[in-house]
Design a protein around this motif. Structure first.
Motif, PDB file in Angstrom:
ATOM      1  N   LEU A   7     -24.680  22.217  27.576  1.00  0.00           N
ATOM      2  CA  LEU A   7     -23.909  22.181  26.338  1.00  0.00           C
ATOM      3  C   LEU A   7     -22.422  22.029  26.614  1.00  0.00           C
ATOM      4  O   LEU A   7     -21.725  21.245  25.937  1.00  0.00           O
ATOM      5  CB  LEU A   7     -24.172  23.451  25.523  1.00  0.00           C
ATOM      6  N   ILE A   8     -21.926  22.757  27.607  1.00  0.00           N
ATOM      7  CA  ILE A   8     -20.485  22.700  27.873  1.00  0.00           C
ATOM      8  C   ILE A   8     -20.091  21.357  28.493  1.00  0.00           C
ATOM      9  O   ILE A   8     -19.000  20.837  28.244  1.00  0.00           O
ATOM     10  CB  ILE A   8     -20.032  23.888  28.752  1.00  0.00           C
ATOM     11  N   GLU A   9     -21.019  20.780  29.291  1.00  0.00           N
ATOM     12  CA  GLU A   9     -20.747  19.441  29.820  1.00  0.00           C
ATOM     13  C   GLU A   9     -20.661  18.422  28.687  1.00  0.00           C
ATOM     14  O   GLU A   9     -19.775  17.552  28.674  1.00  0.00           O
ATOM     15  CB  GLU A   9     -21.850  19.035  30.800  1.00  0.00           C
ATOM     16  N   ASN A  10     -21.610  18.523  27.760  1.00  0.00           N
ATOM     17  CA  ASN A  10     -21.592  17.606  26.620  1.00  0.00           C
ATOM     18  C   ASN A  10     -20.338  17.798  25.771  1.00  0.00           C
ATOM     19  O   ASN A  10     -19.730  16.825  25.300  1.00  0.00           O
ATOM     20  CB  ASN A  10     -22.833  17.822  25.751  1.00  0.00           C
ATOM     21  N   GLU A  11     -19.967  19.039  25.569  1.00  0.00           N
ATOM     22  CA  GLU A  11     -18.777  19.312  24.746  1.00  0.00           C
ATOM     23  C   GLU A  11     -17.514  18.820  25.433  1.00  0.00           C
ATOM     24  O   GLU A  11     -16.596  18.286  24.783  1.00  0.00           O
ATOM     25  CB  GLU A  11     -18.683  20.810  24.452  1.00  0.00           C
ATOM     26  N   ALA A  12     -17.454  18.976  26.770  1.00  0.00           N
ATOM     27  CA  ALA A  12     -16.285  18.480  27.510  1.00  0.00           C
ATOM     28  C   ALA A  12     -16.190  16.963  27.397  1.00  0.00           C
ATOM     29  O   ALA A  12     -15.089  16.407  27.205  1.00  0.00           O
ATOM     30  CB  ALA A  12     -16.376  18.902  28.971  1.00  0.00           C
ATOM     31  N   ALA A  13     -17.344  16.283  27.521  1.00  0.00           N
ATOM     32  CA  ALA A  13     -17.342  14.822  27.414  1.00  0.00           C
ATOM     33  C   ALA A  13     -16.932  14.397  26.004  1.00  0.00           C
ATOM     34  O   ALA A  13     -16.153  13.439  25.825  1.00  0.00           O
ATOM     35  CB  ALA A  13     -18.716  14.285  27.763  1.00  0.00           C
ATOM     36  N   ARG A  14     -17.447  15.100  24.991  1.00  0.00           N
ATOM     37  CA  ARG A  14     -17.122  14.739  23.593  1.00  0.00           C
ATOM     38  C   ARG A  14     -15.649  14.981  23.308  1.00  0.00           C
ATOM     39  O   ARG A  14     -14.970  14.129  22.710  1.00  0.00           O
ATOM     40  CB  ARG A  14     -17.998  15.573  22.647  1.00  0.00           C
ATOM     41  N   SER A  15     -15.150  16.126  23.748  1.00  0.00           N
ATOM     42  CA  SER A  15     -13.739  16.459  23.505  1.00  0.00           C
ATOM     43  C   SER A  15     -12.812  15.484  24.220  1.00  0.00           C
ATOM     44  O   SER A  15     -11.760  15.102  23.693  1.00  0.00           O
ATOM     45  CB  SER A  15     -13.459  17.892  23.957  1.00  0.00           C
ATOM     46  N   SER A  16     -13.227  15.096  25.429  1.00  0.00           N
ATOM     47  CA  SER A  16     -12.403  14.145  26.171  1.00  0.00           C
ATOM     48  C   SER A  16     -12.342  12.796  25.466  1.00  0.00           C
ATOM     49  O   SER A  16     -11.278  12.173  25.385  1.00  0.00           O
ATOM     50  CB  SER A  16     -12.967  13.978  27.586  1.00  0.00           C
ATOM     51  N   ARG A  17     -13.486  12.336  24.935  1.00  0.00           N
ATOM     52  CA  ARG A  17     -13.515  11.052  24.242  1.00  0.00           C
ATOM     53  C   ARG A  17     -12.631  11.058  22.993  1.00  0.00           C
ATOM     54  O   ARG A  17     -11.959  10.075  22.676  1.00  0.00           O
ATOM     55  CB  ARG A  17     -14.952  10.707  23.828  1.00  0.00           C
ATOM     56  N   HIS A  18     -12.658  12.191  22.282  1.00  0.00           N
ATOM     57  CA  HIS A  18     -11.948  12.254  21.000  1.00  0.00           C
ATOM     58  C   HIS A  18     -10.572  12.906  21.110  1.00  0.00           C
ATOM     59  O   HIS A  18      -9.895  13.104  20.089  1.00  0.00           O
ATOM     60  CB  HIS A  18     -12.795  13.033  19.981  1.00  0.00           C
ATOM     61  N   GLY A  19     -10.167  13.269  22.333  1.00  0.00           N
ATOM     62  CA  GLY A  19      -8.853  13.889  22.516  1.00  0.00           C
ATOM     63  C   GLY A  19      -8.734  15.239  21.853  1.00  0.00           C
ATOM     64  O   GLY A  19      -7.673  15.608  21.330  1.00  0.00           O
ATOM     65  N   GLN A  20      -9.802  16.005  21.860  1.00  0.00           N
ATOM     66  CA  GLN A  20      -9.813  17.305  21.194  1.00  0.00           C
ATOM     67  C   GLN A  20      -9.880  18.437  22.218  1.00  0.00           C
ATOM     68  O   GLN A  20     -10.151  18.219  23.394  1.00  0.00           O
ATOM     69  CB  GLN A  20     -11.025  17.382  20.255  1.00  0.00           C
TER      70      GLN A  20
END
Length: 857
Positions: free
Chosen positions: A451-464
């Protein structure tokens, strides 16, 4: 090898032979009778001729004949037989010679001498020669001239001989000519008689042969058995009766080829695959179609005991039944179940109907049809999967042999269907608890990292940004020690409720392990996360419960936090940072939130830098030290394996455990060097203490896929003369690499070299069963939380039991970790786990000799 003979040919040959034999015997007998008759007639004629000659001589002698008259008489007698097959000789005896002198005569042979001596008439045969020796005995009248004789003396002998050869030969020729025309007549009559008998036999034989040739399967025997035709001969009727009796016996013991082939095909379908387990009802539906092809059946059903007061009835119809037929079957089956002692009346029965072929309608069934035809197998103790019964509804009454096969199939299906449903149930539970913590139903540690890997990837893509909270329950160990794990578990569940009440629905809460939780707050900066964390502290602080002694136990937590990407970009670093902040909150008094500032960032990463230097120093100085923990055979108590645990020795003599440096060493890319150093030092100890058991080696997942790993491992094992089959490499499910294809190729190579493999923490992640299916696994080390939880949780016991059952079926041995006390060990024994390790058995020790002592309890 004798040539094959036919009754028809035998009759013809026998008839011809016996006709000729009888005809020849008749000729022979008649010929012999005639031959005897000729000989007897010749003998009678000779006697008559001798008597006639004597009478003629007597008449002459009565007249007082002279010597010249006598010699003339003898010449006349000889002349009368010259042209015949007869010969006559007259001999004068000694007393006559004494009175009247000798005459010319042949020298007497033995027969003549015997006649003079004994006075008896002789009838002799020599081949075709018939001979009569006729003695002339003195009478009273003879004494007038033969004064020197007395009555009865032999005065002379007449010898008559006759050759009958020509007469016999002539007769045989005439007889043969007379009988020759009869021979063809006899043969023709015999041939016609044989043809008649043959025709009479062919009918019954062909009828019986045709009936027997018509038998191609066991069901055909029924028609042969029912045939009662008269075959025209009592003997053939007896044979036909014996054949019918034989068919009865064969039907009682024989199995149809189709049935055998069907059973073989069915056994092949009993192999439980992932597809079977995926939808067990579809699997059974396909089975009823297969069964119907050999034993036509309307349906099959299985009964499962789901609780002490309820049963599940699964009905699998071959075709589509009407609602009326369904109700009739349900009522009939319930009546059948009520007649069984172990099925209590009044229990709830939940019925589920499944249709294998909806396009084909099922005929309407009545209650008598179901009562008569249904074949079932019911047990009083639930089998695996809770199954207590299975049965089928044939379309017609089946013969005893097929019934035996059906019962065999039902007995096998009872276990197969039960196993399929059990594995389906356990698989779903394992799949659920592979992602969930059984106690709190939160995501577990493995899912957290994904979950945290996915969230890190998502946040990185969206600059969040997102924030990670590490939450640890305060004083939880003392609560467990004071009141027991039951109270501790109840408190944890209340704490989780408090945490959930303080966060958003889309925040991701997981149980990291023990009394530690982690929460991912998506799209949340540090300030907002600090507010959420304080709200959690307040919410948990309001949680209270009453202990068994009446004391009130309240909850509190310490929380550390780290924000992505402000405090770290790498996920491991982010977690380590938040974990360090949580420990700072502990040291500052607990029940609080540690909000990081700039100095915290510097201090935490300084600590990480110090550990990096420590790791590099350990590689250079080879200060990696193996600790040894024995793994015992639960059944014997003997040490069967030793697990090698990695430590780094500090300059002050203390040791750092692997959990504190592995993540950093992997990030630095030197973990494989530490692993090889540990392996070499371990094998030195094995060689020193002559240890002969298994060695469980914990290797870094990243080290496992190095190009030279297998080559280097083989080189080290060879140098220390260690059999590769003794080295067991552990794949930790939580931390294994994500490239499954690469891992699969590597494991195949490693296993091909003889090394063994174990899955550590089995059941902790999504891929538990995927690993078992794809990899040649030798050992399963069951997730420690499941082992510890067996003391208090039936769910944990069920999960462990299912893992043990699966492993045993696959030929994989099981290992229980975290055996911390006798209660846990007792559960390990009860669940049938093969091997066990933990502090209760023996703590890890730097001395292999100490570890080899094994269980000291």
């Amino acid at each position: 090898m004798n040539p094959v003979r036919s009754i028809k040919g035998l009759l013809l040959a026998s008839g011809a032979f016996f006709a000729i034999a009888i005809f020849a015997a008749t000729i022979f007998v008649v010929s012999r009778i005639y031959d005897r008759s000729v000989r007897d007639d010749a003998a009678s004629d000779a006697i008559a001729f001798a008597e006639l000659t004597f009478n003629s001589m007597f008449e002459l002698m009565s007249t007082g004949w002279s010597r010249q008259q006598l010699e003339g008489f003898l010449r006349a007698i000889q002349k009368s037989v010259d042209s015949t097959q007869r010969q006559i000789d007259i001999y004068r005896g000694p007393k006559v010679n004494a009175l009247f002198g000798e005459i010319a005569q042949k020298t007497p042979d033995a027969a003549i001498q015997r006649a003079f001596r004994e006075g008896g008439q002789q009838h002799l045969e020599d081949g075709d020669l018939i001979r009569v020796v006729y003695p002339l005995r003195a009478q009273e009248v003879c004494l007038q001239c033969h004064v020197n004789a007395t009555p009865g003396d032999v005065l002379g002998v007449i010898d008559v001989q006759q050759n009958v050869g020509l007469a016999v030969e002539s007769h045989q020729m005439r007889f043969t000519y007379a009988f020759a025309p009869i021979i063809p007549v006899v043969l023709v009559v015999t041939f016609l008689m044989v043809l008649y008998i043959r025709r009479r036999l062919e009918g019954p034989i062909d009828t019986l042969a045709r009936d027997i040739r018509a038998v191609n399967r066991i069901s055909d025997l029924r028609r042969l058995e029912a045939r009662q035709a008269d075959l025209g001969f009592s003997e053939f009727n007896v044979v036909a009766s014996e054949v019918r009796q034989l068919t009865e016996r064969i039907r009682a013991i024989a199995v149809d080829k189709d049935m055998l082939e069907f059973e073989i095909r069915l056994l092949e379908k009993f192999v439980l695959t992932t597809e079977v387990i995926k939808d067990w009802r579809e699997y059974v539906s396909r089975l009823i179609i297969d069964i119907d092809s050999v034993v036509p059946a309307y349906l099959m059903f299985s009964v499962f005991k789901v609780s002490d007061e309820a049963y599940d009835l699964e009905v699998f119809w071959r075709g589509r039944p009407s609602e009326a037929t369904r109700q009739v079957f349900e009522k009939s089956l319930q009546q059948i179940l009520k007649r069984e002692e172990h099925f209590e009346s009044g229990l709830a029965i939940r019925v589920r109907h499944n249709v294998a072929d909806p396009a084909t309608p099922t005929p309407e069934l009545s209650t008598p049809d179901i009562d008569v035809q249904i074949k079932s197998l019911l047990v009083n103790v639930p089998k695996i999967g809770g199954i207590v019964g299975i049965g089928m509804q044939p379309q017609y009454e089946i013969d005893p042999m097929r019934l035996l096969v059906v019962q065999s199939i039902l007995a096998t299906l009872l276990n197969v269907v039960g196993s399929v449903k059990a594995i389906d149930k356990y698989t779903k539970e394992l799949e659920y608890y592979a992602t969930r913590d059984p106690l709190t139903n939160l995501y577990n540690q493995r899912v957290f990292w994904e979950l945290i890997e996915n969230e890190a990837a998502r946040s990185s893509r969206h600059g969040q940004k997102f924030t990670l909270l590490v939450i640890d329950a305060d004083n939880f160990k003392s609560i467990n020690d004071s009141y027991g794990h039951g109270v501790g578990d109840s408190l944890l569940q209340l704490l989780v409720g408090g945490i959930k009440g303080a966060i958003r629905d889309d925040d991701l809460l997981s149980r990291y392990g023990g009394d530690e939780f982690v929460a991912i707050l998506p799209e949340t900066g540090m300030e907002s996360a600090a507010t959420v964390a304080r709200r959690i502290v307040e919410s948990v602080g309001a949680v209270t419960m009453t202990a068994p002694d009446g004391a009130v136990v309240s909850g509190s937590v310490s929380i550390g936090m780290a924000t992505y990407p402000d405090h770290a970009v790498a996920i491991k670093d982010l977690f380590l940072f938040a974990d360090n902040m949580m420990y700072r909150a502990k040291t500052e008094g607990k029940n609080r939130v540690a909000v990081p500032d700039e100095q915290d960032v510097i201090d935490v990463f300084r600590t990480l830098g110090e550990k990096s230097m420590l790791i590099l120093n350990a590689v250079e100085k080879r200060s990696v030290v193996p600790f040894f923990q024995p793994i015992i055979n639960v059944a014997t108590g003997q040490v069967e394996a030793i697990e090698v645990l990695s430590r780094i020795r500090m300059d002050d003599g203390s040791y750092i455990i692997a959990d504190e440096y592995v993540a950093i060493a992997e990030k630095m890319g030197v973990m494989h060097k530490l692993d090889f150093i540990q392996l070499e030092m371990t094998l030195e100890a094995v060689e020193q203490f002559n240890y002969k058991g298994f060695l469980f080696i914990n290797m870094s997942p990243r080290a496992l896929v190095l190009n030279d790993f297998v080559q280097e491992t083989r080189r080290i094992a060879s140098r220390y003369r260690i059999d590769p089959t003794r080295l067991v490499f552990e794949i930790t499910e939580r931390e294994t690499i994500k490239n499954m294809a690469l891992l699969e190729r590597f494991i195949a190579t490693l296993h091909g070299e003889g090394f063994k493999l174990a899955i550590d923490d089995f059941g902790s992640g999504f891929s538990s069963f995927h690993y078992v299916k794809r990899f040649p696994i030798d050992f399963l080390k069951i997730e420690g939380e499941f082992i510890l939880g067996m003391k208090h949780s039936e769910k944990d016991r069920a999960l462990v039991r299912s893992i043990v059952t699966l492993s045993r079926d696959l030929g994989i041995r099981t290992v229980a970790e975290y055996v911390e006390d006798k209660a846990v060990l007792d559960q390990v024994v009860l669940q049938g786990i093969d091997l066990a390790q933990g502090f209760h058995i023996h703590r890890p020790n730097i001395s292999m000799a100490e570890a080899m002592k094994g269980y000291q309890g």
